[in-house]
Design an enzyme around this catalytic site. Sequence first.
Site, PDB file in Angstrom:
ATOM      1  N   GLU A  87       0.825  -1.192   0.000  1.00  0.00           N
ATOM      2  CA  GLU A  87       0.000   0.000   0.000  1.00  0.00           C
ATOM      3  C   GLU A  87       0.869   1.256   0.000  1.00  0.00           C
ATOM      4  O   GLU A  87       1.933   1.298   0.614  1.00  0.00           O
ATOM      5  CB  GLU A  87      -0.966  -0.042   1.186  1.00  0.00           C
ATOM      6  CG  GLU A  87      -1.965  -1.166   0.968  1.00  0.00           C
ATOM      7  CD  GLU A  87      -2.966  -1.373   2.086  1.00  0.00           C
ATOM      8  OE1 GLU A  87      -4.089  -1.778   1.770  1.00  0.00           O
ATOM      9  OE2 GLU A  87      -2.638  -1.145   3.253  1.00  0.00           O
ATOM     10  N   CYS A 100       3.601   8.501   0.888  1.00  0.00           N
ATOM     11  CA  CYS A 100       4.045   7.568   1.926  1.00  0.00           C
ATOM     12  C   CYS A 100       4.257   6.216   1.250  1.00  0.00           C
ATOM     13  O   CYS A 100       3.312   5.637   0.704  1.00  0.00           O
ATOM     14  CB  CYS A 100       2.963   7.497   3.004  1.00  0.00           C
ATOM     15  SG  CYS A 100       3.293   6.286   4.285  1.00  0.00           S
ATOM     16  N   CYS A 107       5.553  -6.880   7.063  1.00  0.00           N
ATOM     17  CA  CYS A 107       6.613  -6.291   7.900  1.00  0.00           C
ATOM     18  C   CYS A 107       7.341  -7.367   8.674  1.00  0.00           C
ATOM     19  O   CYS A 107       6.757  -8.364   9.100  1.00  0.00           O
ATOM     20  CB  CYS A 107       6.024  -5.273   8.878  1.00  0.00           C
ATOM     21  SG  CYS A 107       7.301  -4.314   9.755  1.00  0.00           S
ATOM     22  N   CYS A 111       5.188  -5.140  16.001  1.00  0.00           N
ATOM     23  CA  CYS A 111       4.645  -4.108  16.891  1.00  0.00           C
ATOM     24  C   CYS A 111       3.165  -4.392  17.181  1.00  0.00           C
ATOM     25  O   CYS A 111       2.384  -4.665  16.269  1.00  0.00           O
ATOM     26  CB  CYS A 111       4.836  -2.728  16.285  1.00  0.00           C
ATOM     27  SG  CYS A 111       6.571  -2.363  15.932  1.00  0.00           S
ATOM     28  N   CYS A 114       0.225  -2.103  15.404  1.00  0.00           N
ATOM     29  CA  CYS A 114       0.269  -1.784  13.974  1.00  0.00           C
ATOM     30  C   CYS A 114      -0.401  -2.875  13.151  1.00  0.00           C
ATOM     31  O   CYS A 114      -0.088  -4.067  13.309  1.00  0.00           O
ATOM     32  CB  CYS A 114       1.727  -1.630  13.538  1.00  0.00           C
ATOM     33  SG  CYS A 114       1.886  -1.211  11.787  1.00  0.00           S
ATOM     34  N   CYS A 330      -1.529   6.120   9.506  1.00  0.00           N
ATOM     35  CA  CYS A 330      -0.388   5.371  10.049  1.00  0.00           C
ATOM     36  C   CYS A 330      -0.869   4.118  10.767  1.00  0.00           C
ATOM     37  O   CYS A 330      -1.760   4.177  11.597  1.00  0.00           O
ATOM     38  CB  CYS A 330       0.367   6.203  11.093  1.00  0.00           C
ATOM     39  SG  CYS A 330       1.156   7.660  10.477  1.00  0.00           S
TER      40      CYS A 330
END
Length: 344
Positions: A87, A100, A107, A111, A114, A330
């Site tokens: 994305e 962005c 990932c 975390c 997220c 975010c």
Amino acid sequence: MSFTGLSFDQLAALLGSRTRASAARRWLYRGGAVPSELPARIPGVKPAAWEAVRSAAPLPAWRLARREVAADGTVKYALDLAGATVETVLIPIRGRSTVCVSSQAGCSRACAFCATATLGLLRPLDAGEILLQYAVAAADAPAGSPVRNVVFMGMGEPMDNLDAVLEAVDRLLEAPWPGLSAAHVTVSTSGVLPGMKRFLREGRGHLALSLNATTDAQRRRMIPHNRTWPIAALLGALREDQALHPGRRSFIEYVLWDGVNDTDADVARLVALLEGLDAQVNLIPHNVFPASGLRPPPDDVVRQFQKGLARSGVRSIVRWPRGRDIAAACGQLAGRAESPSAEA
Ligand code: SAH
């Protein structure tokens, strides 16, 4: 090697001239929507020379899987890159836009707050795939708001794919196109210390550290690798860098969670942690996604937090969420399945 990943020198070598390389870059970055494949000819480049590029360095395999526009003008693209979905977000604000980009599909970090972490690492992206994201979004920017800034704050941990990220930053800065200024490129990290040190040594552009906590106990719960690289070590690296490069500012991101890290005691600890650092703090109220269980503080608590920092001379801005209605804010990037259609 892909067309978007070629350095200017490599492109010039393939085309046999720097003038043609400029024309090819101009075509890509000023020529309108990015096609799925390189066309048979482009303006300003002899077909035979162009053919050498087409066979040696095609565009990365890509397809626009989805494009969503939020009420505030933020656009989220889901790009299929050879089977992996990543994305990219275009954020137009006051006469300029920020793109962005993602540095990994999924990932490599875990975390707790997220959405991308729920995917795991699908695969790293190469520099050409990162530049392709930029090109697709830049071509779509509103006429009065050209892209001036790039932030590596999409999917992925940039320090876990640092060779490609350093290369992508170099490409973004190459004149005449894309020709961004290093001051307008920011790479964000969850605090992977060896990579941070290397970025500070070799990288161009700003580094932003997602601190997100004021004690190691708090931070470990949210960012598991804080066990390996605790707060003092991360801030120590920023201090060392500032000693070597006076005038280089550090960006500190601080996601705010209701009842977790939003108290007066946190303000006081954050001020103490940043003592002596030339830092600008970006406060990010948590963006919810299904299953996180975390919530942002009420808006007035966010404002109080900011005022508390200001009273102690710490500069901060609040990143009020943009694109929340399309899960483009975010920490919300995780593909269709995780889009918060049921968000309260
Ligand atoms: N892996 C890098 C870059 C991607 S995240 C990093 O961690 O910095 C970009 C920013 O979004 C980081 O500051 C991260 O802390 C923040 N973020 C992640 N999840 C979030 C969420 N759910 N709400 C608000 N911010 C979030």
